[in-house]
Design a protein around this motif. Structure first.
Motif, PDB file in Angstrom:
ATOM      1  N   HIS A 272      32.797  47.932 -33.499  1.00 43.04           N
ATOM      2  CA  HIS A 272      34.217  48.144 -33.794  1.00 43.04           C
ATOM      3  C   HIS A 272      34.979  46.820 -33.805  1.00 43.04           C
ATOM      4  O   HIS A 272      36.177  46.782 -33.501  1.00 43.04           O
ATOM      5  CB  HIS A 272      34.836  49.096 -32.771  1.00 43.04           C
TER       6      HIS A 272
ATOM      7  N   GLU B 155      38.889  46.070 -34.756  1.00 43.49           N
ATOM      8  CA  GLU B 155      39.720  47.248 -34.532  1.00 43.49           C
ATOM      9  C   GLU B 155      40.456  47.122 -33.200  1.00 43.49           C
ATOM     10  O   GLU B 155      40.022  46.412 -32.291  1.00 43.49           O
ATOM     11  CB  GLU B 155      38.867  48.517 -34.547  1.00 43.49           C
TER      12      GLU B 155
ATOM     13  N   SER C  23      42.492  49.325 -37.538  1.00 44.32           N
ATOM     14  CA  SER C  23      42.237  47.939 -37.931  1.00 44.32           C
ATOM     15  C   SER C  23      43.479  47.334 -38.579  1.00 44.32           C
ATOM     16  O   SER C  23      43.499  46.148 -38.907  1.00 44.32           O
ATOM     17  CB  SER C  23      41.052  47.875 -38.910  1.00 44.32           C
TER      18      SER C  23
END
Length: 570
Positions: free
Chosen positions: A211, A214, A257
């Motif tokens: 991730h 993000e 994001s």
């Protein structure tokens, strides 16, 4: 009308058990993001339930403001509806309403999460004698237990990792303790590891999704747009979106994001009054290995939750009450504490309850065969006495070794950190305990106070006599010792404080080649990092120098401007 004390206290009881097992929830957190923070977020979010007293409206507002993370925001939406219940008679109506509130807050509700537990609870109170005032609590707990176990097969991430859902387990831990308080029994609460013999450790080889880039965003907006309008407006701006609130105060949680786009979108709906964001990179968590001697210590030792994760330690929290906000010591932002103190906000500290401490000992000794508890000095708190009494009554007392360290703050922290490092390769409890006792004997600490007004205001010293005499206009230097805080010097300004520290370090570390030095700050981190650390590095180039916030329970009593240095020869 305020909630009945009995139900208030039941919610507090549930929170305290949850807090004691929160580390386990962090370790098995894989959905929606494997960022090891479900237990942490629930501890922060539900902390207002630990302090019964405010009106239902005020308590709901405190929950809303405390809510953080996906799990924390959903849980607060649920428990916010239970606040104000007068007793058991209200629960058959309140619980389904709370379940609906939690589900409606989530834009994309998923099975196999805490929502599944709320569904099982709402279904249970519709039967099992709840409506007649004679509920079969045993059957309700059995249904919740089955619902937690079933989560593993409901979500691909959980199935691949081989664990139950962390949020669902957290709600079970809370609710079982809550009901145990409401329906007293001679039987003690079962341990979580006994209830769930599987599903509490991530399968070897499982890899979390990436991730990077993000953010986890928690924000509050003041808007008359309404929850549904806000939810619709956020479509496409992230995932794990939770929207809840009271009247025109709307709390939003999202994984995104595009944080700038999210903020602009929210700004069109109302005024953004609170904004917090964190990257979603998974933290480093030390693996749990069979045979390890596990180190447990008090958060009063100036160690952070990140230190505990990296070293595989357990930190036992106390609590800070800042105004009407309560938060575990390791989870409060130091800057927020000292800003509040500087503005005159009332700040107090509170020990964890005996029940919470007992649950913490139980948690550690059921997860590890051998635990050494390096306890803050008995002259400072009652933690040592509480632990030794629990150990004496335990059915397996050899699992826990309790050491009265005679120390606090950085001296406790640096000895605990060194011991945790040593314990990773040691093979016997005796060798680890011997190392810890030597580290404690060899370590030293100097605490530099900027002013005595906070100690005086808290009743820790007399303005007219006693420990500090007439030094209220000077800057004392103290050291935590087994007999209590000892005054070791007095200076007039910050320059003299630094000179005193350098002289003591030169004297005590003259022959040390690999010393550990722990610098601790309050509201003066920039000065510590730009002035103190480089100066000490120049005189002790081979030393390992760490920079941490001073224990917040210590900082709350000593106030802004305080700093400290703890050190341990090689």
């Amino acid at each position: 009308m305020a909630p009945a004390p009995r139900f208030d206290n039941a919610l507090c009881h549930g929170y305290e058990r949850l807090a004691a097992w929160a580390d386990l929830l962090d370790r098995i957190n894989v959905f929606p993001v494997a960022d090891a923070d479900t237990g942490t977020n629930l501890k922060i979010s539900l902390a207002p339930l630990r302090q019964p007293g405010p009106s239902p409206r005020r308590l709901r507002d405190n929950l809303l403001r405390a809510a953080t993370g996906n799990s924390g925001n959903i849980a607060c939406a649920f428990f916010g509806e239970l606040i104000g219940a007068r007793g058991l008679g209200d629960l058959p109506q309140r619980i389904p309403s709370a379940r609906d509130k939690a589900r409606q807050a989530v834009i994309d509700p998923q099975p196999g999460t805490m929502l599944t537990i709320f569904d099982a609870l709402a279904e249970s109170v519709g039967s099992n004698g709840w409506s007649t005032g004679h509920p079969d609590c045993t059957e309700t707990i059995a249904q919740l237990e089955a619902a937690v176990a079933a989560t593993t097969s409901m979500l691909p991430d959980l199935k691949q990792a081989g664990v139950v859902d962390a949020g669902a387990l957290g709600m079970f831990i809370f609710l079982e303790a809550c009901f145990a308080f409401l329906f007293p029994s001679d039987r003690p609460l079962r341990t979580v590891t006994e209830i769930f013999p599987s599903g509490l450790s991530i399968r070897t080889g499982w890899a979390a999704r990436n991730h990077i880039g993000e953010y986890c965003v928690n924000t509050m907006i003041q808007s008359d747009a309404g929850f549904e309008t806000v939810q619709q407006a956020l479509d496409g701006y992230g995932s794990s979106i939770v929207v809840s609130g009271m009247e025109n105060q709307i709390k939003v949680h999202a994984h995104t994001s595009d944080r700038d786009g999210l903020r602009k979108r929210l700004s069109r709906l109302g005024a953004v009054t609170q904004w917090a964001e964190d990257t979603m990179d998974a933290p480093t968590v030390a693996p749990v290995r069979a045979g390890d001697v596990h180190i447990m210590t008090d958060a009063a030792g100036s160690l952070t939750i990140e230190d505990a994760r990296q070293l595989g330690m357990t930190l036992l929290d106390s609590y800070l009450i800042v105004g009407d906000r309560i938060c575990p010591e390791t989870l409060l932002d130091p800057a927020a504490l000292y800003a509040a103190m500087a503005s005159g906000t009332r700040v107090t500290t509170a020990q964890a309850s005996v029940f919470e401490r007992h649950q913490s000992y139980l948690h550690a000794t059921r997860r590890f065969d051998r635990v050494i508890y390096l306890c803050v000095g008995s002259v400072y708190t009652g933690n040592y006495q509480t632990a030794t009494r629990w150990q004496a009554a335990s059915d397996d007392p050899d699992r826990l070794t309790v050491v009265d360290t005679g120390s606090a703050s950085g001296r406790l922290g640096i000895a605990a950190m060194a011991t945790a490092r040593f314990a990773r390769t040691a093979s016997t409890t005796d060798s680890v305990q011997a190392f810890a006792e030597k580290a404690l004997a060899d370590s030293r600490e100097l605490v530099f106070l900027d002013t005595l007004k906070y100690l005086a205001a808290g009743g820790r010293i007399s303005r007219t006599k006693g420990f500090f005499g007439n030094l209220l206009h000077l800057k004392p230097i103290i050291s935590p010792e087994p007999e209590g805080a000892a005054k070791v010097g007095v200076v007039r300004n910050r320059r003299e404080q630094l000179d005193f520290a350098l002289q003591r370090l030169s004297r005590d570390l003259s022959k040390a080649t690999n010393a550990m030095i722990l610098m601790q700050y309050t509201d003066n981190r920039p000065w510590i990092e730009s002035n103190v650390v480089p100066t000490i590095q120049s005189t002790h180039p081979k030393a390992e120098i760490l920079v941490r916030p001073i224990s917040l329970t210590s900082g709350a009593h000593m106030g802004p401007g305080t700093w400290a240095v703890a050190y341990l020869p090689g």
